[in-house]
Each structure stands twice: as structure tokens, then as C-alpha cells.
Design a protein around this motif. Sequence first.
Motif, PDB file in Angstrom:
ATOM      1  N   ALA A   1      20.419   3.685   2.251  1.00  0.00           N
ATOM      2  CA  ALA A   1      19.745   4.429   1.182  1.00  0.00           C
ATOM      3  C   ALA A   1      18.654   3.584   0.543  1.00  0.00           C
ATOM      4  CB  ALA A   1      20.756   4.870   0.133  1.00  0.00           C
ATOM      5  N   GLY A   2      18.927   2.284   0.357  1.00  0.00           N
ATOM      6  CA  GLY A   2      17.924   1.394  -0.219  1.00  0.00           C
ATOM      7  C   GLY A   2      16.694   1.277   0.657  1.00  0.00           C
ATOM      8  N   CYS A   3      16.891   1.173   1.963  1.00  0.00           N
ATOM      9  CA  CYS A   3      15.764   1.090   2.895  1.00  0.00           C
ATOM     10  C   CYS A   3      14.953   2.380   2.885  1.00  0.00           C
ATOM     11  CB  CYS A   3      16.263   0.788   4.304  1.00  0.00           C
ATOM     12  SG  CYS A   3      16.838  -0.911   4.547  1.00  0.00           S
ATOM     13  N   THR A   4      15.647   3.517   2.814  1.00  0.00           N
ATOM     14  CA  THR A   4      14.939   4.805   2.761  1.00  0.00           C
ATOM     15  C   THR A   4      14.117   4.925   1.487  1.00  0.00           C
ATOM     16  OG1 THR A   4      16.747   5.826   4.011  1.00  0.00           O
ATOM     17  CG2 THR A   4      15.225   7.309   2.891  1.00  0.00           C
ATOM     18  N   LEU A   5      14.703   4.519   0.370  1.00  0.00           N
ATOM     19  CA  LEU A   5      13.971   4.532  -0.899  1.00  0.00           C
ATOM     20  C   LEU A   5      12.773   3.605  -0.836  1.00  0.00           C
ATOM     21  CD1 LEU A   5      13.712   5.350  -3.868  1.00  0.00           C
ATOM     22  CD2 LEU A   5      15.329   3.526  -4.445  1.00  0.00           C
ATOM     23  N   SER A   6      12.960   2.437  -0.249  1.00  0.00           N
ATOM     24  CA  SER A   6      11.877   1.468  -0.106  1.00  0.00           C
ATOM     25  C   SER A   6      10.752   2.045   0.758  1.00  0.00           C
ATOM     26  CB  SER A   6      12.434   0.198   0.537  1.00  0.00           C
ATOM     27  OG  SER A   6      11.752  -0.937   0.101  1.00  0.00           O
ATOM     28  N   PHE A   7      11.110   2.692   1.854  1.00  0.00           N
ATOM     29  CA  PHE A   7      10.137   3.275   2.781  1.00  0.00           C
ATOM     30  C   PHE A   7       9.262   4.314   2.079  1.00  0.00           C
ATOM     31  CE2 PHE A   7       8.955   6.744   5.592  1.00  0.00           C
ATOM     32  CZ  PHE A   7       8.407   6.098   6.693  1.00  0.00           C
ATOM     33  N   PHE A   8       9.900   5.301   1.448  1.00  0.00           N
ATOM     34  CA  PHE A   8       9.133   6.392   0.834  1.00  0.00           C
ATOM     35  C   PHE A   8       8.412   5.956  -0.440  1.00  0.00           C
ATOM     36  CE2 PHE A   8      11.882   9.119   3.478  1.00  0.00           C
ATOM     37  CZ  PHE A   8      10.918   9.978   3.984  1.00  0.00           C
ATOM     38  N   ASN A   9       9.078   5.144  -1.256  1.00  0.00           N
ATOM     39  CA  ASN A   9       8.477   4.751  -2.516  1.00  0.00           C
ATOM     40  C   ASN A   9       7.209   3.933  -2.318  1.00  0.00           C
ATOM     41  OD1 ASN A   9       9.789   3.180  -5.573  1.00  0.00           O
ATOM     42  ND2 ASN A   9       8.003   4.433  -5.197  1.00  0.00           N
ATOM     43  N   LEU A  10       7.256   2.968  -1.410  1.00  0.00           N
ATOM     44  CA  LEU A  10       6.070   2.128  -1.224  1.00  0.00           C
ATOM     45  C   LEU A  10       4.978   2.842  -0.442  1.00  0.00           C
ATOM     46  CD1 LEU A  10       5.911  -0.653  -2.527  1.00  0.00           C
ATOM     47  CD2 LEU A  10       8.246   0.174  -2.277  1.00  0.00           C
ATOM     48  N   GLY A  11       5.358   3.795   0.431  1.00  0.00           N
ATOM     49  CA  GLY A  11       4.338   4.638   1.056  1.00  0.00           C
ATOM     50  C   GLY A  11       3.606   5.460   0.026  1.00  0.00           C
ATOM     51  N   ALA A  12       4.351   5.937  -0.991  1.00  0.00           N
ATOM     52  CA  ALA A  12       3.726   6.687  -2.091  1.00  0.00           C
ATOM     53  C   ALA A  12       2.782   5.804  -2.888  1.00  0.00           C
ATOM     54  CB  ALA A  12       4.809   7.268  -3.002  1.00  0.00           C
ATOM     55  N   TRP A  13       3.189   4.560  -3.142  1.00  0.00           N
ATOM     56  CA  TRP A  13       2.306   3.630  -3.854  1.00  0.00           C
ATOM     57  C   TRP A  13       0.991   3.449  -3.102  1.00  0.00           C
ATOM     58  CZ3 TRP A  13       2.091   2.048  -8.579  1.00  0.00           C
ATOM     59  CH2 TRP A  13       3.245   1.881  -9.353  1.00  0.00           C
ATOM     60  N   GLY A  14       1.069   3.304  -1.782  1.00  0.00           N
ATOM     61  CA  GLY A  14      -0.143   3.128  -0.991  1.00  0.00           C
ATOM     62  C   GLY A  14      -1.090   4.297  -1.146  1.00  0.00           C
ATOM     63  N   ALA A  15      -0.550   5.517  -1.058  1.00  0.00           N
ATOM     64  CA  ALA A  15      -1.389   6.705  -1.200  1.00  0.00           C
ATOM     65  C   ALA A  15      -1.957   6.821  -2.613  1.00  0.00           C
ATOM     66  CB  ALA A  15      -0.571   7.947  -0.852  1.00  0.00           C
ATOM     67  N   LEU A  16      -1.172   6.432  -3.610  1.00  0.00           N
ATOM     68  CA  LEU A  16      -1.637   6.514  -4.996  1.00  0.00           C
ATOM     69  C   LEU A  16      -2.818   5.586  -5.243  1.00  0.00           C
ATOM     70  CD1 LEU A  16      -1.320   7.521  -7.899  1.00  0.00           C
ATOM     71  CD2 LEU A  16       0.385   5.721  -8.267  1.00  0.00           C
ATOM     72  N   TYR A  17      -2.744   4.364  -4.743  1.00  0.00           N
ATOM     73  CA  TYR A  17      -3.856   3.436  -4.929  1.00  0.00           C
ATOM     74  C   TYR A  17      -5.095   3.891  -4.157  1.00  0.00           C
ATOM     75  CZ  TYR A  17      -1.729  -0.237  -7.732  1.00  0.00           C
ATOM     76  OH  TYR A  17      -1.180  -0.941  -8.771  1.00  0.00           O
ATOM     77  N   ALA A  18      -4.900   4.623  -3.060  1.00  0.00           N
ATOM     78  CA  ALA A  18      -6.044   5.125  -2.298  1.00  0.00           C
ATOM     79  C   ALA A  18      -6.743   6.265  -3.025  1.00  0.00           C
ATOM     80  CB  ALA A  18      -5.582   5.591  -0.918  1.00  0.00           C
ATOM     81  N   ILE A  19      -5.966   7.125  -3.648  1.00  0.00           N
ATOM     82  CA  ILE A  19      -6.556   8.318  -4.253  1.00  0.00           C
ATOM     83  C   ILE A  19      -7.208   8.031  -5.599  1.00  0.00           C
ATOM     84  CG2 ILE A  19      -4.533   9.147  -5.558  1.00  0.00           C
ATOM     85  CD1 ILE A  19      -5.159  11.956  -4.552  1.00  0.00           C
ATOM     86  N   GLY A  20      -6.701   7.043  -6.346  1.00  0.00           N
ATOM     87  CA  GLY A  20      -7.187   6.794  -7.700  1.00  0.00           C
ATOM     88  C   GLY A  20      -8.680   6.522  -7.810  1.00  0.00           C
ATOM     89  N   PRO A  21      -9.201   5.504  -7.106  1.00  0.00           N
ATOM     90  CA  PRO A  21     -10.631   5.196  -7.260  1.00  0.00           C
ATOM     91  C   PRO A  21     -11.551   6.318  -6.794  1.00  0.00           C
ATOM     92  CG  PRO A  21      -9.438   3.343  -6.292  1.00  0.00           C
ATOM     93  CD  PRO A  21      -8.502   4.502  -6.288  1.00  0.00           C
ATOM     94  N   GLU A  22     -11.071   7.200  -5.909  1.00  0.00           N
ATOM     95  CA  GLU A  22     -11.921   8.275  -5.396  1.00  0.00           C
ATOM     96  C   GLU A  22     -12.106   9.401  -6.409  1.00  0.00           C
ATOM     97  OE1 GLU A  22     -11.000   7.917  -0.606  1.00  0.00           O
ATOM     98  OE2 GLU A  22     -10.000   9.476  -1.772  1.00  0.00           O
ATOM     99  N   LEU A  23     -11.335   9.397  -7.461  1.00  0.00           N
ATOM    100  CA  LEU A  23     -11.376  10.491  -8.429  1.00  0.00           C
ATOM    101  C   LEU A  23     -12.486  10.341  -9.460  1.00  0.00           C
ATOM    102  CD1 LEU A  23      -7.544  10.902  -9.171  1.00  0.00           C
ATOM    103  CD2 LEU A  23      -8.951  12.243  -7.589  1.00  0.00           C
TER     104      LEU A  23
END
Length: 451
Positions: free
Chosen positions: A362-384
Amino acid sequence: MTALPTAGELTRSERLDRLPFTRKHGRLLGTAGIGWALDAMDVGLVSFVIAALVQQWGLSTTETSWIASIGFVGMAIGATVGGLLADRIGRRSVFALTLIVYGLATGASALVGSLAALLVLRFVVGLGLGAELPVASTLISEFAPKRIRGRVVVWLEAFWAVGWIAAAVIGTFVVGASDDGWRWGLAIGMAPAIFSIVVRWGMPESVRYLEAKGRLPEAERTVRGFEEAAGVPVAASAGPGAGAPAADAAATGTSAPRTSIWSRELRGRTVALWVVWFCINFSYYGAFIWIPSLLVAQGFSLVRSFEFTLIITIAQLPGYAVSAFLIEKWGRRPTLTVFLVGSALAAAWYGTASTEAMIIAAGCTLSFFNLGAWGALYAIGPELYPTDVRGTGTGAAAGFGRIASILAPLAVPLLLGAGGTIALFGVFAAAFAVAAIAAWTLPERRGRPLD
């Protein structure tokens, strides 16, 4: 094949957007990424230091919560101020300054003999850490080719996993090795101060920032450097003023009004971005700062809990890899939303995990999805946001999110007391779900040039 337009027919930003990803881009990404990894190492290391100090100093849960939260108070201020400074004195200068601030403060933390002194220095560390992240992502966004901009920013964010893994290794083999291990671990955190020299003299300044400040010859030299690295011919007449007729006219004027992130056009995306930042910060830092201590409280030894955390942390890397692939295939909004939904489900699963195998899975799954979300968030922010408030917009969102980082470590003991691990991770799952809803309202910017 249609010939590329000459430099005189394109703005400098368009000239950067047309380029392939070159070794020069790679060096820029690597330099910013190392700074990003050092940032993550510092943030991750404090979770291991907290677990060690509980045993050595006999700290209460309230005291340990403040060790984590006071750093996020600094990060909230640092992110907001750093974004404002980046729009005024430059992305590169702020990036280098932040490395010096938190590197020296982390090193000094290794010498403290009291909780009060540690709290003061963790606050200073937070000032530097908070300012660095939005500034680095803004700088990379402004140099990355348009067609892969999102992917490049996710690659940058992937360095966070490298830094967190380094923190887990230091925590396992240095912090947990002796009574003074936590001091040696913090001493290693002085590395960013040394690395700041490389950043200050080895990184280019943002072309868009240079144009906005009227530093056109410097902007032209920077673009030409990237074009030469890509082997792109430029017309011999492309001098310091060529290549950006529209942008240059705006850059040299002084009457253009400054955009506000709360203008009618931008306020909706600002609110949605702030909600995502707040919710993802609350769940991420509430979970990952406390996981080593929670494992110890469940009966695992300090070393064993550190080993579990190291395994869980490694799962961040494939999360970033998948996010980097999908962000240019699906787009920013769908990728961010899917990873946030996955984070919500994984958090709920972790809350019910009881065996070693389930905790790790469960920890690995949380780590996988949570940090993938962080990556997408940092990508979308400056483009706004447009160039004149890009640093301000991303920094303000990060600063608001850090409020959740402050609250999360303080809320964990209360939530644990009220309903145990199930209630705690249920709240984290709900926060991820709210973030997913807000993320879906953000505009999709895949393949579009920066404003």
C-alpha cells in the motif's frame, strides 16, 4: 520538408520552442534537478531525524510535530517571497540564493543542543526550500521545447524521488547507525550551499525574464547558445534586436500594466490551483513525514521502519516515469486527475494495512500515485500564467499549499487519537479526492506556447 523559419521571423520564445531537446537542455535540467534533489533530501531527512530524536531527547508528539511544521512555516513564506523575487531579480539568482540559505542552515542544525535552536534553524531552512521549488520549475518551463515541456518538468520533479531516496539511505545507514547519526545526517545537508556556486555561474537566466527587463542582447546570446547546441542555422542578420519584434517592443516599454493572478481571466485557475496545492500538501506531508514514526509506534524497530520507508520511497521513481509519459499523451489535466484519484485509493488502502506485506504494497502504491501527481502539478502550474507573473503565480500557489504542510504534522497526532490510522489516512484520501475535483477544472495547456 518545410524549412524552419529564420530567426527574424520568430520571437525568441518561438525560437526556443522549435528546438529539439539537446545536451544543453540536459545540462540545465541536470543542474536544476540536482538542486531539486538536495531540497528533497533535506525535507525527507527530517522525518528520520524526528524518529531518532523521539528516542534520544524523549520528545512528545507535539514537540516532534513542530519540528516538521516550523520548516513548512518557512516554506510557505519562502515560496511566496521567492516567486515575487524571481519575477523581479531573476530565476537563476533566486535559485542560487535559496541553496545557500537552506544548505548553511541545515549544516548548522547538526550542532544544536536544544529543541528551540533546532526549531529556529528549521524555519530558516524552510525559507530557502520553499523559494527554490516554484522558481526551478518556472525556469525549466521557460526553456523546455513546447512539445515536451510538460514531460521535461516531470523529469525535473523526478529528481525529488532521487533526493528522498538519498534521505532514506542516509536515514537508514547514517541516522540509525549511532546516537550522533542524526547530526552527521544533517551535516551532509550542507551540500546545497556548495552546489549554489555551480548554479550561479553555470545556469542561464530565463530569456522571457531578460526580455521583460529589457536585457535584449543577453537574451539573444542565450537563445543563440541553445540554437548552436541544436545545430539550427540562424540568419547572419540576426543581431541583438532580431528575432522578437513583438516581444522586444513590449519589453522596452514601461507603460504595460502588470497582470494580476486575481484578474478575471486568471482568478478561476488560481483558486483551483491553490486548492490542489493545499490538499496534496496536506496528504503528502502528513503521511510521508510521519511514516517512519508511525511504523515505530506500530512496534517496528527504528532500523526496520527506516528500511520500510526506503522501499516505499523507491516506488516514487516509476510514478514519475509514467506521469512523464502520460502528460504529453493524455494531457496535463487528465494525468493530474488520474494520479490524484489513485492517491486517494492508495491512502485508503494504507490506512487499513496491518501486515508487513500490506504496509509495503500500500505504501508503494501511495508513493507511485502521489509523486506522479506532484510531477504533473509542477508541470501544469507555470503554464497557467503569463511571463510577468509566472513566478508570482506558481510561488503563491506553493506558498498557500505550505499552509497545509504546516497543519498536517500537527493534525496527525489529533487524528490518530480520534480514530487511529484508519481515520488518519481516510482524511488524507478525502483531501486527495478534493484535489482531483479541483484539478479537473484547470485549463488544458498541452502543446500550447507559454503566454
